[in-house]
Enzyme design. Sequence first.
Site, mmCIF file in Angstrom:
data_model
loop_
_atom_site.group_PDB
_atom_site.id
_atom_site.type_symbol
_atom_site.label_atom_id
_atom_site.label_comp_id
_atom_site.label_asym_id
_atom_site.label_seq_id
_atom_site.Cartn_x
_atom_site.Cartn_y
_atom_site.Cartn_z
ATOM 1 N N HIS A 2 0.245 0.191 4.161
ATOM 2 C CA HIS A 2 0.900 -0.352 3.157
ATOM 3 C C HIS A 2 1.148 -2.064 3.687
ATOM 4 O O HIS A 2 0.715 -2.943 2.877
ATOM 5 C CB HIS A 2 2.526 0.433 2.910
ATOM 6 C CG HIS A 2 3.005 1.108 2.260
ATOM 7 N ND1 HIS A 2 2.344 1.208 1.007
ATOM 8 C CD2 HIS A 2 3.401 2.070 2.358
ATOM 9 C CE1 HIS A 2 2.876 2.461 0.254
ATOM 10 N NE2 HIS A 2 3.453 2.971 0.875
ATOM 11 N N CYS A 27 4.340 8.764 -2.202
ATOM 12 C CA CYS A 27 4.945 7.683 -2.030
ATOM 13 C C CYS A 27 5.448 7.617 -2.406
ATOM 14 O O CYS A 27 6.158 7.671 -3.800
ATOM 15 C CB CYS A 27 3.494 6.675 -2.168
ATOM 16 S SG CYS A 27 4.510 4.118 -1.371
ATOM 17 N N LEU A 28 7.237 6.298 -1.440
ATOM 18 C CA LEU A 28 8.419 6.578 -2.013
ATOM 19 C C LEU A 28 8.333 5.490 -3.167
ATOM 20 O O LEU A 28 8.392 5.221 -4.421
ATOM 21 C CB LEU A 28 9.240 5.768 -1.248
ATOM 22 C CG LEU A 28 10.033 7.048 -0.900
ATOM 23 C CD1 LEU A 28 10.673 6.312 0.574
ATOM 24 C CD2 LEU A 28 10.841 8.126 -0.966
ATOM 25 N N GLN A 33 7.653 -2.378 0.513
ATOM 26 C CA GLN A 33 8.095 -1.454 0.398
ATOM 27 C C GLN A 33 9.950 -2.085 -0.406
ATOM 28 O O GLN A 33 10.091 -1.721 -1.830
ATOM 29 C CB GLN A 33 8.202 0.116 0.294
ATOM 30 C CG GLN A 33 6.571 0.618 0.663
ATOM 31 C CD GLN A 33 7.048 2.028 0.748
ATOM 32 O OE1 GLN A 33 7.343 2.266 1.694
ATOM 33 N NE2 GLN A 33 6.744 3.101 -0.248
ATOM 34 N N GLY A 57 8.199 8.372 5.248
ATOM 35 C CA GLY A 57 8.071 7.299 5.709
ATOM 36 C C GLY A 57 8.216 5.540 4.893
ATOM 37 O O GLY A 57 8.339 5.400 3.301
ATOM 38 N N HIS A 66 -0.612 6.420 5.937
ATOM 39 C CA HIS A 66 -0.031 6.048 5.515
ATOM 40 C C HIS A 66 0.766 4.428 4.794
ATOM 41 O O HIS A 66 0.675 3.765 4.126
ATOM 42 C CB HIS A 66 0.825 6.789 4.470
ATOM 43 C CG HIS A 66 1.341 6.823 3.271
ATOM 44 N ND1 HIS A 66 1.022 7.441 1.917
ATOM 45 C CD2 HIS A 66 2.446 5.963 2.786
ATOM 46 C CE1 HIS A 66 1.869 7.295 1.016
ATOM 47 N NE2 HIS A 66 2.802 6.674 1.276
ATOM 48 N N GLU A 67 1.567 4.689 6.347
ATOM 49 C CA GLU A 67 2.543 3.261 6.285
ATOM 50 C C GLU A 67 1.320 2.055 7.039
ATOM 51 O O GLU A 67 1.735 1.005 6.195
ATOM 52 C CB GLU A 67 4.213 4.159 7.528
ATOM 53 C CG GLU A 67 4.541 5.386 6.667
ATOM 54 C CD GLU A 67 4.980 4.753 5.288
ATOM 55 O OE1 GLU A 67 4.953 4.060 4.539
ATOM 56 O OE2 GLU A 67 5.543 5.859 4.568
HETATM 57 NI NI NI Z 1 3.538 4.872 0.252
#
Ligand code: NI
Length: 171
Positions: free
Chosen positions: A135, A89-90, A51, A46, A131-132
């Site tokens: 953010h 996480c990216l 981000q 995701g 999680h998303e």
């Molecule tokens: Ni993340």
Amino acid sequence: MAIREILTDEDPALHKKCHPITQFDGKLSDLIDDMRATLADAGGAGLAAPQIGILRRVVVLMDENDEMLELVNPELIGQEGEQDGLEGCLSVPGLWGYVKRPKKAKVKAQDRKGNWFEAEGEGIVARCFCHELEHLDGHVFTEHVDRIYTSEEVERIMEEEERKGGKGIKE
Ligand code: NI
């Protein structure tokens, strides 16, 4: 359509509350297309707009059919049960941690045209919804963990789990 740079945790954009989308126009479609391309390129589960440095409430994520789901102005409207598992996480490359999340999660969101819809997820997808969405309020999973694991440590844990015949750590 362009692949955007994914910012890391040190960037202030990852720690700010994002604004709702009010204009469902070509600019939004371009943003979502870029986010899709960026997520596909990174091979993640995701991606949230902050981000890539855009402080707007937009998320793209992989659903249980491995298809990309677009969520504009998403809100968590239901959750059930609990799961504990490793999360990454990216924006926090190579690091992992155990985070408790609901086993099932339900969200409502708008599509790129502004139509509201509901989506449900279980297991990894429920984890990803939570999680998303976090953010979008400036939060990162590392806030929830007692300890950070490196990719090498995670690999070792996975091997150990497999050797024990367990079902693994990621559901
Ligand atoms: Ni993340």
